[in-house]
Enzyme design. Structure first.
Site, PDB file in Angstrom:
ATOM      1  N   SER A   1      -2.693  -5.728  -5.810  1.00 55.76           N
ATOM      2  CA  SER A   1      -1.364  -5.119  -5.747  1.00 55.76           C
ATOM      3  C   SER A   1      -0.277  -6.010  -6.332  1.00 55.76           C
ATOM      4  O   SER A   1       0.829  -5.528  -6.606  1.00 55.76           O
ATOM      5  CB  SER A   1      -1.015  -4.778  -4.294  1.00 55.76           C
ATOM      6  OG  SER A   1      -1.890  -3.793  -3.777  1.00 55.76           O
TER       7      SER A   1
ATOM      8  N   GLY B   1       0.830  -1.194   0.000  1.00 50.21           N
ATOM      9  CA  GLY B   1       0.000   0.000   0.000  1.00 50.21           C
ATOM     10  C   GLY B   1       0.866   1.246   0.000  1.00 50.21           C
ATOM     11  O   GLY B   1       1.961   1.266  -0.568  1.00 50.21           O
ATOM     12  N   SER B   2       0.389   2.290   0.668  1.00 53.32           N
ATOM     13  CA  SER B   2       1.088   3.574   0.679  1.00 53.32           C
ATOM     14  C   SER B   2       2.530   3.425   1.157  1.00 53.32           C
ATOM     15  O   SER B   2       3.472   3.840   0.483  1.00 53.32           O
ATOM     16  CB  SER B   2       0.340   4.565   1.574  1.00 53.32           C
ATOM     17  OG  SER B   2       1.063   5.770   1.708  1.00 53.32           O
TER      18      SER B   2
ATOM     19  N   HIS C   1       4.751   0.698  12.465  1.00 52.51           N
ATOM     20  CA  HIS C   1       3.956   1.315  13.540  1.00 52.51           C
ATOM     21  C   HIS C   1       3.872   0.284  14.655  1.00 52.51           C
ATOM     22  O   HIS C   1       3.823  -0.921  14.400  1.00 52.51           O
ATOM     23  CB  HIS C   1       2.570   1.679  13.016  1.00 52.51           C
ATOM     24  CG  HIS C   1       1.610   2.216  14.041  1.00 52.51           C
ATOM     25  ND1 HIS C   1       1.956   3.167  14.974  1.00 52.51           N
ATOM     26  CD2 HIS C   1       0.299   1.927  14.277  1.00 52.51           C
ATOM     27  CE1 HIS C   1       0.900   3.451  15.729  1.00 52.51           C
ATOM     28  NE2 HIS C   1      -0.107   2.708  15.330  1.00 52.51           N
TER      29      HIS C   1
ATOM     30  N   GLU D   1      -9.173  26.991   2.994  1.00 54.58           N
ATOM     31  CA  GLU D   1      -8.035  27.828   3.371  1.00 54.58           C
ATOM     32  C   GLU D   1      -7.197  27.230   4.496  1.00 54.58           C
ATOM     33  O   GLU D   1      -6.100  27.731   4.786  1.00 54.58           O
ATOM     34  CB  GLU D   1      -8.518  29.230   3.748  1.00 54.58           C
ATOM     35  CG  GLU D   1      -9.082  29.994   2.550  1.00 54.58           C
ATOM     36  CD  GLU D   1      -9.401  31.449   2.864  1.00 54.58           C
ATOM     37  OE1 GLU D   1      -8.859  31.976   3.857  1.00 54.58           O
ATOM     38  OE2 GLU D   1     -10.187  32.050   2.117  1.00 54.58           O
TER      39      GLU D   1
ATOM     40  N   ASP E   1       1.395   8.674  18.403  1.00 53.57           N
ATOM     41  CA  ASP E   1       0.795   8.605  17.073  1.00 53.57           C
ATOM     42  C   ASP E   1      -0.727   8.523  17.168  1.00 53.57           C
ATOM     43  O   ASP E   1      -1.445   9.267  16.490  1.00 53.57           O
ATOM     44  CB  ASP E   1       1.347   7.387  16.329  1.00 53.57           C
ATOM     45  CG  ASP E   1       0.892   7.336  14.884  1.00 53.57           C
ATOM     46  OD1 ASP E   1       1.420   8.110  14.076  1.00 53.57           O
ATOM     47  OD2 ASP E   1       0.008   6.516  14.566  1.00 53.57           O
TER      48      ASP E   1
ATOM     49  N   SER F   1      -2.343  38.505   8.251  1.00 53.23           N
ATOM     50  CA  SER F   1      -2.549  39.927   8.572  1.00 53.23           C
ATOM     51  C   SER F   1      -2.581  40.135  10.081  1.00 53.23           C
ATOM     52  O   SER F   1      -2.810  39.198  10.855  1.00 53.23           O
ATOM     53  CB  SER F   1      -3.868  40.411   7.965  1.00 53.23           C
ATOM     54  OG  SER F   1      -4.968  39.803   8.636  1.00 53.23           O
TER      55      SER F   1
ATOM     56  N   GLY G   1       3.414   7.439   2.421  1.00 51.81           N
ATOM     57  CA  GLY G   1       4.285   6.655   1.567  1.00 51.81           C
ATOM     58  C   GLY G   1       4.682   7.336   0.275  1.00 51.81           C
ATOM     59  O   GLY G   1       5.829   7.218  -0.176  1.00 51.81           O
TER      60      GLY G   1
END
Length: 330
Positions: free
Chosen positions: A52, A25-26, A107, A230, A190, A251, A133
């Site tokens: 995959s 995956g990623s 992880h 934004e 995490d 600003s 990734g």
């Protein structure tokens, strides 16, 4: 806190070894390709029916089943979804590990919460890039890298830390800096960050701001721009130079309004709730809740996904993003 760079890591600790990356995956694709292009002997472990498989082969990688890849490998990196790791470990990984092998993770969830308990004769390490990734891969191809965390949970051979550093170097991480931590600290920080700030806190803040403007009679489009669109501009400033960079760049009106009104939103009561969330991470209550949710068929998660996808901000956002020619449509 120890931080390591190029001169502190030696790829020799991985050279000549068979390396299996489980998952594509990623993170999996980035680890597999970066290590292969660092001159290491890599194969990918996947379910035979996984879509995959074709992608990995097209990228020039050898693909085997998880069991075959594990049996072949000296070092096994598990990059499967957290909720799938225990079942795959019990059925296909553990039976094919031998003393002196290294088991690696991206992880610490399953190690920290004792879903996976490897034999004492196995090295257990973690290498966790602090980026998605695709960015791990892109920065590597550009000759750079992203910061990584490493941890040693078990050192059966005396080389676990050196292997973790070498892996981080093969990813490109030592060009940015590699921080040594523990499985416990990586996992708990995490999860807390995801829940209280990155995925949970920010999403709820965005929705609440959007709803407040719409309920006051403002157009949904304006509410979307102010409360969702934004936000990226502000986060980019945080990313580049911290809170001070953001305050310097906006600003005076925005800076004053933010500094005087922000604390009215994030009150001591909110911080107290954050502490409760952290306690649930620390004592394992969240992990148990998540595991039970997965084992129960994701009923609550699927309901929450449906509720979120039906929110007005998602509908107006999709319409507005279609007008943004610079966005890559997926």
């Amino acid at each position: 806190m120890n931080v390591y760079y190029e001169q502190d890591a030696d790829l020799g600790y991985l050279q000549g070894k068979n390396i299996a990356v489980l998952g594509y995956g990623s993170q999996g694709h980035a680890h597999a390709l970066n290590l292969k292009e660092s001159g290491l002997n890599v194969c990918v472990g996947l379910r035979p029916e996984s879509a995959s498989c074709a992608k990995a082969r097209e990228a020039g990688l050898e693909v085997n089943t998880v069991a075959e890849a594990t049996k072949w490998a000296d070092i096994v990196m598990v990059l499967l979804p957290d909720q799938n790791q225990k079942a795959v470990y019990d059925a296909e990984i553990a039976p094919n590990l031998v003393a002196g092998n290294t088991l690696a993770f991206g992880h610490g969830f399953n190690i920290h919460y004792k879903q996976i308990i490897p034999a004492e004769s196995i090295n257990v390490i973690m290498i966790a890039p602090k980026s998605p990734g695709h960015l791990v891969r892109r920065t590597f191809t550009e000759g750079n890298g992203v910061p990584c965390l490493i941890a040693v949970h078990q050192d059966a051979t005396g080389e676990a830390k050196q292997q973790a550093l070498a892996w981080a170097k093969a990813l490109g991480g030592t060009k940015a800096g590699v921080i040594e931590t523990s499985i416990k600290n990586e996992t708990e920080t995490d999860l807390f960050g995801e829940q209280a700030v990155l995925c949970g806190g920010s999403a709820e803040l965005i929705k609440a701001g959007f709803e407040t403007l719409v309920e006051a009679g403002y157009p949904e489009e304006l509410a979307y721009f102010e409360c969702m669109h934004e936000l990226k501009l502000i986060v980019d400033l945080y990313y580049e130079g911290g809170l001070s960079r953001m305050n310097y760049s906006v600003s005076d009106t925005a800076e004053y309004g933010g500094m005087t009104r922000g604390p009215r939103l994030i009150t001591p009561a909110v911080k107290a709730e954050m502490k409760k969330i952290l306690e649930e991470v620390q004592d394992g209550r969240f992990a148990k809740e998540f595991i039970d949710e997965c084992n129960g068929g994701y009923k609550n998660l699927n309901k929450l996904r449906e509720e979120n996808s039906g929110h007005a901000i998602e509908k107006v956002g999709a319409k507005l993003r279609d007008m943004m020619s610079w966005l890559i449509k997926k």
